[in-house]
Scaffold this active site. Sequence first.
Site, PDB file in Angstrom:
ATOM      1  N   GLU A 315       0.839  -1.190   0.000  1.00 59.64           N
ATOM      2  CA  GLU A 315       0.000   0.000   0.000  1.00 59.64           C
ATOM      3  C   GLU A 315       0.879   1.247   0.000  1.00 59.64           C
ATOM      4  O   GLU A 315       1.687   1.446   0.916  1.00 59.64           O
ATOM      5  CB  GLU A 315      -0.899   0.036   1.233  1.00 59.64           C
ATOM      6  CG  GLU A 315      -1.979  -1.028   1.253  1.00 59.64           C
ATOM      7  CD  GLU A 315      -2.901  -0.877   2.453  1.00 59.64           C
ATOM      8  OE1 GLU A 315      -4.115  -1.012   2.270  1.00 59.64           O
ATOM      9  OE2 GLU A 315      -2.415  -0.624   3.569  1.00 59.64           O
ATOM     10  N   CYS A 316       0.741   2.093  -1.000  1.00 56.26           N
ATOM     11  CA  CYS A 316       1.423   3.376  -1.110  1.00 56.26           C
ATOM     12  C   CYS A 316       2.941   3.195  -1.026  1.00 56.26           C
ATOM     13  O   CYS A 316       3.572   2.857  -2.020  1.00 56.26           O
ATOM     14  CB  CYS A 316       0.899   4.357  -0.058  1.00 56.26           C
ATOM     15  SG  CYS A 316       1.261   6.077  -0.457  1.00 56.26           S
ATOM     16  N   GLY A 317       3.563   3.390   0.133  1.00 55.89           N
ATOM     17  CA  GLY A 317       4.989   3.131   0.253  1.00 55.89           C
ATOM     18  C   GLY A 317       5.340   1.710  -0.117  1.00 55.89           C
ATOM     19  O   GLY A 317       6.422   1.442  -0.654  1.00 55.89           O
ATOM     20  N   LEU A 319       3.735  -0.047  -2.439  1.00 60.44           N
ATOM     21  CA  LEU A 319       3.750  -0.037  -3.908  1.00 60.44           C
ATOM     22  C   LEU A 319       5.071   0.510  -4.431  1.00 60.44           C
ATOM     23  O   LEU A 319       5.647  -0.022  -5.386  1.00 60.44           O
ATOM     24  CB  LEU A 319       2.587   0.813  -4.425  1.00 60.44           C
ATOM     25  CG  LEU A 319       2.483   1.045  -5.933  1.00 60.44           C
ATOM     26  CD1 LEU A 319       1.021   1.193  -6.343  1.00 60.44           C
ATOM     27  CD2 LEU A 319       3.248   2.282  -6.386  1.00 60.44           C
ATOM     28  N   THR A 416      -1.052  -0.882  -4.460  1.00 62.21           N
ATOM     29  CA  THR A 416      -2.005   0.218  -4.620  1.00 62.21           C
ATOM     30  C   THR A 416      -1.462   1.482  -3.971  1.00 62.21           C
ATOM     31  O   THR A 416      -0.636   1.427  -3.047  1.00 62.21           O
ATOM     32  CB  THR A 416      -3.360  -0.108  -3.965  1.00 62.21           C
ATOM     33  OG1 THR A 416      -3.239  -0.002  -2.550  1.00 62.21           O
ATOM     34  CG2 THR A 416      -3.840  -1.488  -4.344  1.00 62.21           C
TER      35      THR A 416
END
Length: 437
Positions: A315-317, A319, A416
């Site tokens: 998630e975010c970092g 990804l 994501t």
Amino acid sequence: MKGFVVGGVSSGVGKTVATLAIGRALIDDGYAVQPAKAGPDFIDPSHHEAIAGRPSRTLDRWLEGTEGLRRNYHRGEGDVCVVEGVMGLYDGDGSSTAMVAEALDLPVVLVVDAKAGMESVAATALGFREYAETSGREIDVAGIVAQRAHGGRHEQGIRDALPADLEFFGRIPPNDDLEIPDRHLGLEMGGEAALPADALREAADSLETERLIEVASEPPTPSTNGRDESGRVDARVAVASDSAFCFRYPATIERFRERGEIVSFSPVAGDPVPECDGVYLPGGYPELHAADLESTGTLSELGALASDGLPVLGECGGLMAMSQSLTTAEGDRREMAGILPADVTMRDRYQALDHVELDALSGTLTAASGQRIRGHEFHYSSADIDGDARFAFETVRGDGIDGDHDGLTEYDSLGTYVHVHPESGAFDRFLETVESE
């Protein structure tokens, strides 16, 4: 457990400092404090935990729904819950502080900047209370904490101006030591920028804890406990946990422990990937540790395992770490895990900030085909996607990766920009999917 919400007249008014001072005052008076945060924040809760000694609960109506929000509140432990608000009291269409207070039926302690006012402080507070009444909001603005207020005549002038039904719960004296440093994504984490104990206790001494305890109320009990009746699954999840991967909701870790087995590892330290059925890479600050992430070898090992079929959820970092490369704000290009067909670059301003809703285009690690899930995005990076990239989600609300889609998928892995809460069901789906691998 009784509680109250610390709301602000605006962003930047000093809600976090007021919340920490209130927590310190209550703890010093012998109360066990359960901190919580309205809105999808990871940084303010780290400061809460540093003071209270227990994880801060995330309370967001968009992410969790009203019942899920109440369930998450009731999972807390302590004598009193202190909920820090987000932005100004009424700001935010997805889940404002007022919405959280209303869903929990908790009173609001309003933080007002008193640096250059006395009677006007009372007028501001009265306006916030009466706006609730005229707008049909069922919330109780019980009183104020005066931020950056001196004692003596200044404090007394504020007290005298307040109407009888608005409490004065105390003040936060002006003190440059009560400033938490900023960086991109917000304040520095609690472990990095803890407020000086003497300055925080001085602020705590100016607060009237017994009055706060008297106005605190008990929220409604949720109709269900929210736990999956199917119980445990035979799944062991490895969770990256260090200064690069530090953005995770306490409820997510609790969910993994309730239904499966969990083991932590540190990619920054070069820990090998544990034996597991799936890997979870939460968000955080991989851009601040990109050199170490490139050199330790953990990410390259993870890339090889993913290519062999090990499910990895980022998630975010996460990804960013799963991408082919990460270019820092200083222009340094570092090799990452190479799982996803993307190259990520840090930018000088945020690229997305919103509550998000996603439609699953096909079955993936966190959602069945056609399922809609909600989350939150806030990031300073952008991703340059290869032409043959495959997306798992269409964005109904929010920006995602390319403005229309989120969820890059490759092998059995998914990355994501969106953070989701376990109340969305996403982590149940993840556990059940990796169990069958």
